[in-house]
Design a protein around this motif. Structure first.
Motif, PDB file in Angstrom:
ATOM      1  N   TYR A  71       0.846  -1.180   0.000  1.00 47.95           N
ATOM      2  CA  TYR A  71       0.000   0.000   0.000  1.00 47.95           C
ATOM      3  C   TYR A  71       0.892   1.243   0.000  1.00 47.95           C
ATOM      4  O   TYR A  71       2.112   1.142  -0.045  1.00 47.95           O
ATOM      5  CB  TYR A  71      -0.938  -0.015   1.223  1.00 47.95           C
ATOM      6  N   ASN A  92      -7.443  -1.300  -1.458  1.00 43.17           N
ATOM      7  CA  ASN A  92      -7.126  -1.080  -2.871  1.00 43.17           C
ATOM      8  C   ASN A  92      -8.229  -1.727  -3.726  1.00 43.17           C
ATOM      9  O   ASN A  92      -9.204  -2.261  -3.192  1.00 43.17           O
ATOM     10  CB  ASN A  92      -5.731  -1.617  -3.217  1.00 43.17           C
ATOM     11  N   LYS A  93      -8.068  -1.662  -5.022  1.00 43.55           N
ATOM     12  CA  LYS A  93      -9.086  -2.178  -5.941  1.00 43.55           C
ATOM     13  C   LYS A  93      -9.384  -3.664  -5.680  1.00 43.55           C
ATOM     14  O   LYS A  93     -10.540  -4.076  -5.641  1.00 43.55           O
ATOM     15  CB  LYS A  93      -8.630  -1.974  -7.387  1.00 43.55           C
ATOM     16  N   GLN A  94      -8.332  -4.453  -5.483  1.00 44.80           N
ATOM     17  CA  GLN A  94      -8.512  -5.895  -5.230  1.00 44.80           C
ATOM     18  C   GLN A  94      -9.257  -6.142  -3.923  1.00 44.80           C
ATOM     19  O   GLN A  94     -10.120  -7.014  -3.854  1.00 44.80           O
ATOM     20  CB  GLN A  94      -7.152  -6.603  -5.225  1.00 44.80           C
ATOM     21  N   ASP A  95      -8.916  -5.369  -2.887  1.00 44.95           N
ATOM     22  CA  ASP A  95      -9.603  -5.518  -1.597  1.00 44.95           C
ATOM     23  C   ASP A  95     -11.099  -5.219  -1.741  1.00 44.95           C
ATOM     24  O   ASP A  95     -11.941  -5.924  -1.174  1.00 44.95           O
ATOM     25  CB  ASP A  95      -9.010  -4.562  -0.554  1.00 44.95           C
ATOM     26  N   ILE A  96     -11.426  -4.174  -2.499  1.00 38.26           N
ATOM     27  CA  ILE A  96     -12.822  -3.786  -2.714  1.00 38.26           C
ATOM     28  C   ILE A  96     -13.565  -4.877  -3.478  1.00 38.26           C
ATOM     29  O   ILE A  96     -14.681  -5.263  -3.116  1.00 38.26           O
ATOM     30  CB  ILE A  96     -12.891  -2.436  -3.443  1.00 38.26           C
ATOM     31  N   GLU A  97     -12.928  -5.414  -4.536  1.00 41.90           N
ATOM     32  CA  GLU A  97     -13.550  -6.478  -5.325  1.00 41.90           C
ATOM     33  C   GLU A  97     -13.769  -7.737  -4.491  1.00 41.90           C
ATOM     34  O   GLU A  97     -14.833  -8.369  -4.576  1.00 41.90           O
ATOM     35  CB  GLU A  97     -12.700  -6.789  -6.558  1.00 41.90           C
TER      36      GLU A  97
END
Length: 160
Positions: A71, A92-97
């Motif tokens: 991060y 991040n984007k992956q965590d949100i997805e």
């Protein structure tokens, strides 16, 4: 002043101004350690506290886990409830997805911070166990040093 004193002063001057700053913050959750690095060399080492459930990557809000991965330290918070703080760019984007696939909130507002306001004197005890909701905690004096050494935009790698 003799020549050796001049040489010593020049060495101190060069050493002081050659330190470019920390270019990586590395966190080892399994050892409860945080390392500040400059060009691969450890500049400073801290004993840290994490969320009450530190093993594994943060999956959702309220799991009391500290995220794992790479991060960025993206802003400072001087009006924090925990003395001083620097924000970690989770999620991040992956965590949100990943959270969306589970139908949960990934959480957020993960910080490197000092002790809860007015309780800095308690750090010798609080730093001996994991007590945050997923953040990374330092003593207040260590947090001052961290804020002086680490610039915004510095990468932070957190791993078990």
């Amino acid at each position: 002043m003799n020549a050796s004193k001049y040489i010593a002063l020049i060495c101190l001057f060069v050493a002081h101004f050659s330190f470019a700053g920390v270019d990586l913050v590395k966190v080892d959750k399994s050892e409860s350690k945080m390392y500040l690095l400059d060009s691969g060399q450890i500049v400073k080492e801290y004993d840290v506290a994490f969320g009450a459930n530190p093993k594994g990557h943060k999956v959702q809000e309220g799991d009391e886990k500290t995220p794992e991965g790479t991060y960025t330290l993206d802003y400072k918070k001087e009006d924090s409830s925990f003395y001083r703080a620097m924000h970690i760019s989770y999620p991040n984007k992956q965590d949100i997805e990943n959270a969306a696939k589970r139908g949960v909130s990934p959480g957020g507002f993960i910080m490197v911070h000092g002790q809860r306001n007015w309780l800095g004197w308690f750090a010798p005890i609080t730093q001996s166990f994991n007590w945050t909701n997923g953040c990374i905690a330092l003593s207040n004096s260590e947090m001052d040093e961290f804020m002086d050494l680490v610039s915004l935009g510095t990468e932070i790698q957190i791993e078990w």
